[in-house]
Design a protein around this motif. Structure first.
Motif, PDB file in Angstrom:
ATOM      1  N   SER A  45      41.949  45.853  33.224  1.00  0.00           N
ATOM      2  CA  SER A  45      41.092  44.888  33.920  1.00  0.00           C
ATOM      3  C   SER A  45      41.214  43.511  33.274  1.00  0.00           C
ATOM      4  CB  SER A  45      39.633  45.355  33.855  1.00  0.00           C
ATOM      5  OG  SER A  45      39.073  45.040  32.578  1.00  0.00           O
ATOM      6  N   GLU A  65      29.034  47.924  38.694  1.00  0.00           N
ATOM      7  CA  GLU A  65      30.116  47.336  39.492  1.00  0.00           C
ATOM      8  C   GLU A  65      31.502  47.853  39.114  1.00  0.00           C
ATOM      9  OE1 GLU A  65      29.706  43.097  39.540  1.00  0.00           O
ATOM     10  OE2 GLU A  65      31.761  42.760  40.248  1.00  0.00           O
ATOM     11  N   PRO A  76      34.978  47.914  36.327  1.00  0.00           N
ATOM     12  CA  PRO A  76      35.748  46.919  35.580  1.00  0.00           C
ATOM     13  C   PRO A  76      36.167  45.688  36.378  1.00  0.00           C
ATOM     14  CG  PRO A  76      36.534  49.123  35.072  1.00  0.00           C
ATOM     15  CD  PRO A  76      35.558  49.273  36.203  1.00  0.00           C
ATOM     16  N   GLY A  77      36.097  45.753  37.711  1.00  0.00           N
ATOM     17  CA  GLY A  77      36.364  44.554  38.511  1.00  0.00           C
ATOM     18  C   GLY A  77      35.391  43.429  38.197  1.00  0.00           C
ATOM     19  N   ALA A  78      34.260  43.761  37.580  1.00  0.00           N
ATOM     20  CA  ALA A  78      33.266  42.738  37.230  1.00  0.00           C
ATOM     21  C   ALA A  78      33.863  41.662  36.325  1.00  0.00           C
ATOM     22  CB  ALA A  78      32.060  43.387  36.528  1.00  0.00           C
ATOM     23  N   ALA A 137      36.913  40.216  36.168  1.00  0.00           N
ATOM     24  CA  ALA A 137      37.641  39.147  36.864  1.00  0.00           C
ATOM     25  C   ALA A 137      36.658  38.260  37.629  1.00  0.00           C
ATOM     26  CB  ALA A 137      38.683  39.742  37.810  1.00  0.00           C
ATOM     27  N   ARG A 138      35.671  38.886  38.264  1.00  0.00           N
ATOM     28  CA  ARG A 138      34.679  38.096  39.022  1.00  0.00           C
ATOM     29  C   ARG A 138      33.886  37.170  38.090  1.00  0.00           C
ATOM     30  NH1 ARG A 138      29.478  38.448  39.477  1.00  0.00           N
ATOM     31  NH2 ARG A 138      29.290  40.599  38.684  1.00  0.00           N
TER      32      ARG A 138
END
Ligand code: RRO
Length: 316
Positions: A42, A282, A284-286, A288-289
């Motif tokens: 991530s 959320e 591991p995409g959290a 990048a966001r």
């Protein structure tokens, strides 16, 4: 100021460079190897493992984690694969291609913590220890960080057991006298290079009106709070320990769910920022966001790097 300049979120500390400033809070998405692999893949800039005990543990009975509209309550009770599992992971991880690896240690006794530290030192790995002084959820075991005498004794023992740089995860404090007393103890230890503020606010109670019951089973419903509940307390601890621990780094942890809270932690003085409850909700995409949101906020304010505003919180 033009708004199209490049923004750099990288951090250099502990003698290492991190590609960003965000990583997971220990306990979230880091108990199993596949979770750690997902973090590595991530936009997290570093990884920390679940707090390890010497022997593996199943933890407390379920339900032991409950999300709420304002955050979370947990009483996991230190479920983990045991120190050897995370040490093996650290051996294979190596330097992780530039994402530092932290090993969280939470021995059930001081001897256990020292044994893990000695074994980590013998292994000669780049992984850094973050020793957990603040687990609120093992029945019958008070949080070490609230016992100043026991903390002083523990840090002396850590210094003897481990020759490298290390950090500690602190519980939240709520009074200036306690910030000062803990800082005085921490400042006696030169190789204590960082403190992570804060662990969950221990022994909260979430009540469900419909069922007229608590929401987690251990300790009759008492558990550690995370998320929105804890942001102001986390920021206070980050700001106060930054002031009181010159030459040491403070890692911010508590209530980070967007670029705005990450910005607040850094403005309060945090070197890097951990994400717990939001990562749990959320995934591991959290990372990048949140990194994109932080970069956009910095761009709008004309900041190019974190040093441009770190610790510059204004008072009135
Ligand atoms: O496993 C847990 O119950 C736990 C730990 Br070790 C900790 O440090 N903080 C927390 O909220 N839960």
């Amino acid at each position: 100021m033009s708004d199209d300049h490049a923004v750099d979120l990288s951090v250099t500390w502990l003698g290492r460079a991190m590609p960003g400033c965000l990583y997971n809070a220990s306990g979230v998405w880091c108990r199993e190897e596949d979770e750690l692999a997902a973090l590595r893949a991530s936009a997290a800039a570093a990884l920390i493992t679940k707090s390890a005990t010497l022997a593996p543990r199943d933890g407390n009975p379920e339900p032991r984690y409950h999300p709420t509209p304002l955050g979370s309550i947990n009483s996991m009770g230190l479920p983990n694969r045991g120190f050897d599992y995370y040490l093996d992971f650290a051996r294979r991880y190596g330097d992780g291609g530039g994402k530092p690896l932290f090993l969280s240690l939470s021995g059930l006794t001081l001897d256990d913590n020292c044994a893990m530290l000695r074994r980590l030192a013998e292994a000669g790995l780049p992984a850094l220890p973050e020793i957990n002084l603040s687990c609120p959820n093992v029945p019958g075991k008070p949080q070490l960080g609230y016992d100043f005498g026991a903390t002083a004794e523990a840090l002396d023992a850590f210094d003897a057991a481990y020759p490298g740089l290390y950090g500690v995860k602190l519980p939240p404090y709520f009074d200036p006298a306690h910030f000062a007393a803990m800082a005085e103890i921490l400042n006696r230890h030169r190789r204590l290079a960082f403190v992570t503020c804060i662990n969950s606010i221990g022994n909260g109670l979430v009540v469900d009106v419909d069922s007229e019951a608590v929401v987690i089973k251990p300790k009759d419903g008492l558990g550690g709070l995370g998320g929105d509940y804890v942001l102001p307390t986390a920021l206070a601890n980050v700001r106060e320990f930054c002031r009181l621990l010159p030459g040491k780094d403070v890692v911010g942890c508590g209530g980070v769910k967007s670029g705005r809270e990450a910005f607040m932690h850094i403005l309060a003085g945090a070197r890097a920022v951990q994400v717990g409850t939001c990562l749990h909700q959320e995934g591991p995409g959290a990372f990048a966001r949140i990194a994109a949101e932080l970069a956009a906020l910095m761009r709008a304010k004309g900041y190019r790097r974190l040093d441009d505003f770190r610790g510059r919180l204004r008072t009135l």
